[in-house]
Design an enzyme around this catalytic site. Structure first.
Site, PDB file in Angstrom:
ATOM      1  N   ARG A 109      14.470  19.794  57.471  1.00  0.00           N
ATOM      2  CA  ARG A 109      15.198  20.429  56.372  1.00  0.00           C
ATOM      3  C   ARG A 109      16.107  21.493  56.969  1.00  0.00           C
ATOM      4  O   ARG A 109      15.651  22.547  57.406  1.00  0.00           O
ATOM      5  CB  ARG A 109      14.210  21.037  55.373  1.00  0.00           C
ATOM      6  CG  ARG A 109      14.857  21.994  54.392  1.00  0.00           C
ATOM      7  CD  ARG A 109      13.943  22.387  53.255  1.00  0.00           C
ATOM      8  NE  ARG A 109      12.673  22.965  53.658  1.00  0.00           N
ATOM      9  CZ  ARG A 109      12.495  24.225  54.049  1.00  0.00           C
ATOM     10  NH1 ARG A 109      13.528  25.063  54.129  1.00  0.00           N
ATOM     11  NH2 ARG A 109      11.297  24.670  54.373  1.00  0.00           N
ATOM     12  N   HIS A 139      14.252  25.716  51.381  1.00  0.00           N
ATOM     13  CA  HIS A 139      13.427  24.819  50.559  1.00  0.00           C
ATOM     14  C   HIS A 139      14.096  24.598  49.209  1.00  0.00           C
ATOM     15  O   HIS A 139      14.253  23.475  48.752  1.00  0.00           O
ATOM     16  CB  HIS A 139      12.037  25.412  50.372  1.00  0.00           C
ATOM     17  CG  HIS A 139      11.154  24.623  49.464  1.00  0.00           C
ATOM     18  ND1 HIS A 139      10.620  23.407  49.824  1.00  0.00           N
ATOM     19  CD2 HIS A 139      10.728  24.866  48.208  1.00  0.00           C
ATOM     20  CE1 HIS A 139       9.893  22.933  48.822  1.00  0.00           C
ATOM     21  NE2 HIS A 139       9.941  23.804  47.824  1.00  0.00           N
ATOM     22  N   TYR A 182      10.901  32.804  58.182  1.00  0.00           N
ATOM     23  CA  TYR A 182       9.751  32.122  58.769  1.00  0.00           C
ATOM     24  C   TYR A 182      10.111  31.108  59.860  1.00  0.00           C
ATOM     25  O   TYR A 182       9.220  30.496  60.434  1.00  0.00           O
ATOM     26  CB  TYR A 182       8.923  31.421  57.679  1.00  0.00           C
ATOM     27  CG  TYR A 182       9.690  30.460  56.782  1.00  0.00           C
ATOM     28  CD1 TYR A 182       9.976  29.159  57.203  1.00  0.00           C
ATOM     29  CD2 TYR A 182      10.104  30.848  55.512  1.00  0.00           C
ATOM     30  CE1 TYR A 182      10.663  28.277  56.389  1.00  0.00           C
ATOM     31  CE2 TYR A 182      10.790  29.980  54.690  1.00  0.00           C
ATOM     32  CZ  TYR A 182      11.061  28.689  55.122  1.00  0.00           C
ATOM     33  OH  TYR A 182      11.752  27.820  54.309  1.00  0.00           O
TER      34      TYR A 182
END
Length: 422
Positions: A313, A317, A326
């Site tokens: 990805r 998200h 993160y």
């Protein structure tokens, strides 16, 4: 905007599959990890020490990866899966490229519209175009698709107007298309539940005596849900003609895959008695071939298959997420070098299957699509701000009435609030 610039039917029989499809081997975990790193273009970086140690303790090898097109655009021979793409013509290759480019352009426009306040939320597919277009183009018209909320490329392959995908994200409908018109179910927001729907539908297909197949899409995060485990159990026991297509994009929001499983995701299928295979999710030809194989297997009555498309990805998200909190930029940069659109372009150019005129025309077409989508969204009505309070309780509720009144007062505090609070 340059859209490619992110660097006679057989009877059903018991479940089973080719041993080679499970990706098991005799090499050591470290050897296999090095082989996969080389195949996927990740360099000589070794698997994490904890992963290698766990694999050694369990006596399992790191996964074998099905790949027909390298990141450099070179064709890789594969005796098992080449037959499934042997009849793909240059025109169809250009079609796959066009699908990915236009899907990325639509996705970029939707992201921009959300940032401009036109959509409440958007889940980008950036980086996952090959997994979706490859698997989507493997489907027959009579096959049925159960998506999550990110399968914009599959929706494109099924003929769903991109503008219709946006009504739900604008809050003006609960899904802007008839699922039966395209054999493409409405987007599913609840994580993993669509795999149960797909399994039940596939069991019905088998009882009806049809030879069509069902495919269910989900992510690596959803693979940790109980619904997915139940789907695997039911599909295996009832030999359902379903393909479970997991897009492992490495991150379940902010949780990496290694925090969810001690074995590669596709190997979970072995515990349920059906085959699993891992394919390079950035290789559109590989995804096309593996999905065709799995769908044909289902139609022959051989039961379910788990396909793990190993991809990444590239963006957040959803637009409410901040991936910089993160994960590191160098991780994204490594995957940008394996961009699915760029690798197919390299293959097309090296094979003399296209010219600059094709790319120029496609660029113009992609811009036209972006304008059409933007105009369509801006012509949609504003969502009813108070619809959220309706149909919560059949006979009303004092707390809901109180919350509605508070929200109405808040809306009325704005200078451009419409008369009546709506």
């Amino acid at each position: 905007m340059t859209v490619e610039s992110t660097a006679a039917r057989k009877p059903r029989r018991s479940a089973g599959g080719k041993a080679g499809a499970t990706g098991t081997g005799t090499e050591t975990a470290a050897e296999a990890a090095g082989a996969e790193a080389k195949a996927t273009g990740t360099g000589a970086k070794r698997a994490p020490r904890t992963t290698r140690a766990a694999a050694a303790r369990k006596g399992t090898a790191e996964p074998q990866l099905v790949q027909l097109l390298t990141p450099e655009g070179k064709r890789v021979k594969n005796a098992e899966y080449d037959p499934y793409v042997a009849d793909v013509t240059p025109d169809e290759l250009r079609g796959l490229y066009r699908d990915m480019v236009l899907t990325r352009r639509f996705d970029a426009e939707a992201t921009s519209l959300q940032r401009q306040g036109e959509l409440g939320l958007w889940a980008s597919l950036l980086g996952q175009e090959a997994a979706q277009i490859g698997s989507g183009r493997a489907l027959r018209d009579d096959d049925y698709v159960f998506p999550t909320y990110r399968e914009h490329g599959v929706a494109w392959c099924r003929g769903v107007d991109p503008a219709n995908l946006l009504g739900m994200f604008r809050g003006v409908n609960n899904g802007g298309w008839d699922p039966n018109s395209n054999n493409f179910h409405l987007y599913t927001i609840v994580i993993g539940s669509q795999t149960l729907h797909a399994t039940g539908y596939a069991m019905g297909v088998a009882k009806d005596g049809a030879d069509s197949a069902v495919i269910a899409y989900f992510g690596d995060g959803a693979s940790s849900q109980g619904d997915v485990a139940e789907s695997f159990t039911f599909s295996a026991v009832y030999n359902a003609p379903v393909v479970f297509f997991c897009q492992n994009n490495q991150w379940a929001i902010s949780e990496p895959t290694e925090k969810q499983t001690r074995v590669p995701l596709y190997q979970r299928a072995q515990g349920y008695g059906f085959p699993g295979v891992r394919v390079d999710g950035n290789d559109v030809l590989g995804c096309l071939a593996v999905t065709k194989w799995a769908l044909e297997r289902a139609r022959r009555g051989e039961g379910p298959t788990l396909v793990e498309a190993y991809t990444y990805r590239m963006g957040a998200h959803t637009t409410s997420d901040d991936p910089t909190r993160y994960r590191h930029d160098d991780e994204r940069a490594a995957w940008e070098a394996k961009d699915p659109i760029l690798r197919l372009r390299r293959f097309l150019e090296a094979s003399n299957h296209t010219d600059e005129g094709f790319f120029a025309e496609l660029e113009a077409e992609s811009e036209a699509l972006g304008r059409r989508v933007r105009e369509a969204v801006r012509s949609m009505p504003d969502p009813d701000h108070f619809a959220i309070f309706e149909n919560v309780y059949a006979d009303g509720h004092a707390l809901v009435d109180e919350e509605r009144a508070q929200f109405a007062a808040y809306q009325a505090s704005f200078a451009d609030a419409p008369e009546g609070g709506n």
